[in-house]
Scaffold this active site. Structure first.
Site, PDB file in Angstrom:
ATOM      1  N   ARG A 209       0.859  -1.175   0.000  1.00 45.23           N
ATOM      2  CA  ARG A 209       0.000   0.000   0.000  1.00 45.23           C
ATOM      3  C   ARG A 209       0.901   1.231   0.000  1.00 45.23           C
ATOM      4  O   ARG A 209       1.955   1.242   0.626  1.00 45.23           O
ATOM      5  CB  ARG A 209      -0.924   0.020   1.221  1.00 45.23           C
ATOM      6  CG  ARG A 209      -2.066  -1.000   1.152  1.00 45.23           C
ATOM      7  CD  ARG A 209      -3.066  -0.623   0.062  1.00 45.23           C
ATOM      8  NE  ARG A 209      -4.243  -1.494   0.043  1.00 45.23           N
ATOM      9  CZ  ARG A 209      -4.387  -2.532  -0.768  1.00 45.23           C
ATOM     10  NH1 ARG A 209      -3.401  -2.862  -1.600  1.00 45.23           N
ATOM     11  NH2 ARG A 209      -5.500  -3.241  -0.749  1.00 45.23           N
ATOM     12  N   GLU A 238      -3.254   7.791  -4.160  1.00 41.76           N
ATOM     13  CA  GLU A 238      -3.722   7.342  -5.484  1.00 41.76           C
ATOM     14  C   GLU A 238      -5.190   7.725  -5.681  1.00 41.76           C
ATOM     15  O   GLU A 238      -5.993   7.637  -4.760  1.00 41.76           O
ATOM     16  CB  GLU A 238      -3.612   5.810  -5.590  1.00 41.76           C
ATOM     17  CG  GLU A 238      -2.209   5.272  -5.605  1.00 41.76           C
ATOM     18  CD  GLU A 238      -2.171   3.744  -5.648  1.00 41.76           C
ATOM     19  OE1 GLU A 238      -3.225   3.122  -5.923  1.00 41.76           O
ATOM     20  OE2 GLU A 238      -1.111   3.173  -5.382  1.00 41.76           O
ATOM     21  N   HIS A 255       0.105   0.684  -9.672  1.00 44.76           N
ATOM     22  CA  HIS A 255      -0.579  -0.247  -8.765  1.00 44.76           C
ATOM     23  C   HIS A 255      -1.195  -1.410  -9.529  1.00 44.76           C
ATOM     24  O   HIS A 255      -2.383  -1.727  -9.385  1.00 44.76           O
ATOM     25  CB  HIS A 255      -1.653   0.487  -7.955  1.00 44.76           C
ATOM     26  CG  HIS A 255      -1.996  -0.209  -6.676  1.00 44.76           C
ATOM     27  ND1 HIS A 255      -2.584   0.433  -5.608  1.00 44.76           N
ATOM     28  CD2 HIS A 255      -1.837  -1.503  -6.275  1.00 44.76           C
ATOM     29  CE1 HIS A 255      -2.771  -0.426  -4.617  1.00 44.76           C
ATOM     30  NE2 HIS A 255      -2.332  -1.614  -5.010  1.00 44.76           N
TER      31      HIS A 255
END
Length: 380
Positions: A209, A238, A255
């Site tokens: 993360r 994000e 990601h």
């Protein structure tokens, strides 16, 4: 039954058609008013599922086709008798493979020998344990840090302290959930202080993360040091990521480490089965029916490092993902955020190692067993 689903969950309409009527929406835009007649909500990590989203709706069951749950208010669901399921491990194989590919790509770019490294794996769950197995197969020395597992009595590996990882490892890769509370919170685990402790020429990866690493502190550090090698697949904030940091790191991807075709299908399969159990409904949909025939890879290189570098590049060139994201660094923040999400939405097909068969005629001596441990197949 009325089902609302994130449009980026693959085959969601086909998989859930036997359960009810499926409507898809962009995950970031799903809001309370969309759920006024919704019985079953299917999301990914970009949708915050909490009281604001669910209050006053008939939602009985929520499923997330992802490993993590930091976007879900689990207490609220439990307090309101709303069923929940996620897909732990669905994309763990994909994420671990992506880490290996990235390591070998950067070994060429930054001119280091990956086989000489001592790797520090932070987090030994679904992804981290698979990263260790692959590094072990390749003969790369590993140390593992995971205080919660260690304190729970897990003896599958010899755990070491985080400080030992910093002091003894050339390569550090993070595979932890994002937590803010408890004895071992991972929010800003790599804060300004810890980042400054990184020894010369450390290689640092994050595919867990974004907020596990303080992105502002990392950007500040990289303005002062050019010896570090950094790969970020996850970013704070994000999709509104730090544009300066995007230009500073050696490898930047949006990601998508876990975005293999099989990983996505596995997530759909897992939440579909959980929904079937919750609503006492059956379905004949199976992800295996959606997989194409396997592909053959031929490598013509007798040098071990060159062989694996070529193999992982042929399997999937992570530099392609880097180039696409890096090309957005000049955009205004709002447009960059929009394009970041589009890269994820329109991500090309990427298959896992076991989708590929290796032509045995060009495999150097003694590497067949390594390839099989990595889960490639040897062509007959």
């Amino acid at each position: 039954m009325n089902i609302i689903a994130d449009e980026n969950i693959p085959f969601v309409e086909q998989a859930f058609t036997e359960l009810g009527k499926v409507a898809t929406l962009p995950g970031r835009t799903i809001q309370n008013s969309d759920l006024k007649e919704c019985d079953c909500l299917l999301v990914r990590s970009v949708t915050k599922v909490d009281k604001n989203l669910l209050q006053g709706t008939p939602v009985q069951f929520v499923a997330s086709a992802t490993i993590g749950t930091d976007h879900i208010d689990l207490d609220y669901l439990q307090e309101n008798d709303i069923g929940f399921a996620n897909a732990p491990g669905c994309n763990a194989e994909s994420a671990s493979e992506y880490m290996i590919n990235a390591l070998f790509h950067l070994s060429r770019k930054r001119n280091f020998d990956p086989f000489s490294l001592t790797a520090g794996i932070i987090g030994h769950g679904n992804v981290g344990s698979r990263v260790k197995k692959k590094l072990d197969a390749l003969g790369i020395n590993t140390l593992v840090n995971d205080p919660p597992l260690q304190e729970a009595g897990d003896d599958s590996v010899n755990y070491v302290s985080l400080q030992s990882i910093i002091d003894e490892c050339d390569f550090i890769t993070c595979h932890v959930p994002l937590t803010h509370q408890g004895a071992h919170p991972t929010f800003h685990l790599f804060d300004e202080t810890l980042l400054k402790e990184l020894p010369q020429n450390t290689i640092l990866f994050n595919a867990s993360r974004g907020a596990v690493i303080d992105n502002i502190a990392l950007s500040t550090l990289l303005k002062q040091r050019n010896d570090l090698t950094i790969f970020l697949d996850c970013w704070e904030g994000e999709p509104a990521i730090d544009q300066t940091l995007l230009t500073q790191v050696d490898l930047a991807t949006p990601h998508i480490a876990g975005y293999s075709f099989e990983g996505k299908l596995r997530g759909t399969q897992m939440i579909m089965e959980a929904a079937c159990e919750f609503f006492a409904i059956s379905s004949d949909w199976r992800m295996q029916d959606r997989l194409p025939e396997k592909q053959i890879i031929t490598i013509d290189c007798n040098n071990e490092q060159g062989f694996f570098s070529e193999l992982f590049s042929q399997h999937y060139p992570v530099a392609t993902d880097h180039a696409k994201l890096r090309a957005l660094s000049h955009l205004a923040p709002a447009q960059l955020a929009k394009e970041f999400d589009l890269l994820r939405k329109n991500y090309p097909l990427r298959y896992e190692y076991n989708h590929f068969q290796i032509d045995p005629k060009h495999i150097p001596n003694d590497l067949e067993s390594v390839l099989e441990r990595l889960q490639f197949e040897i062509a007959k």
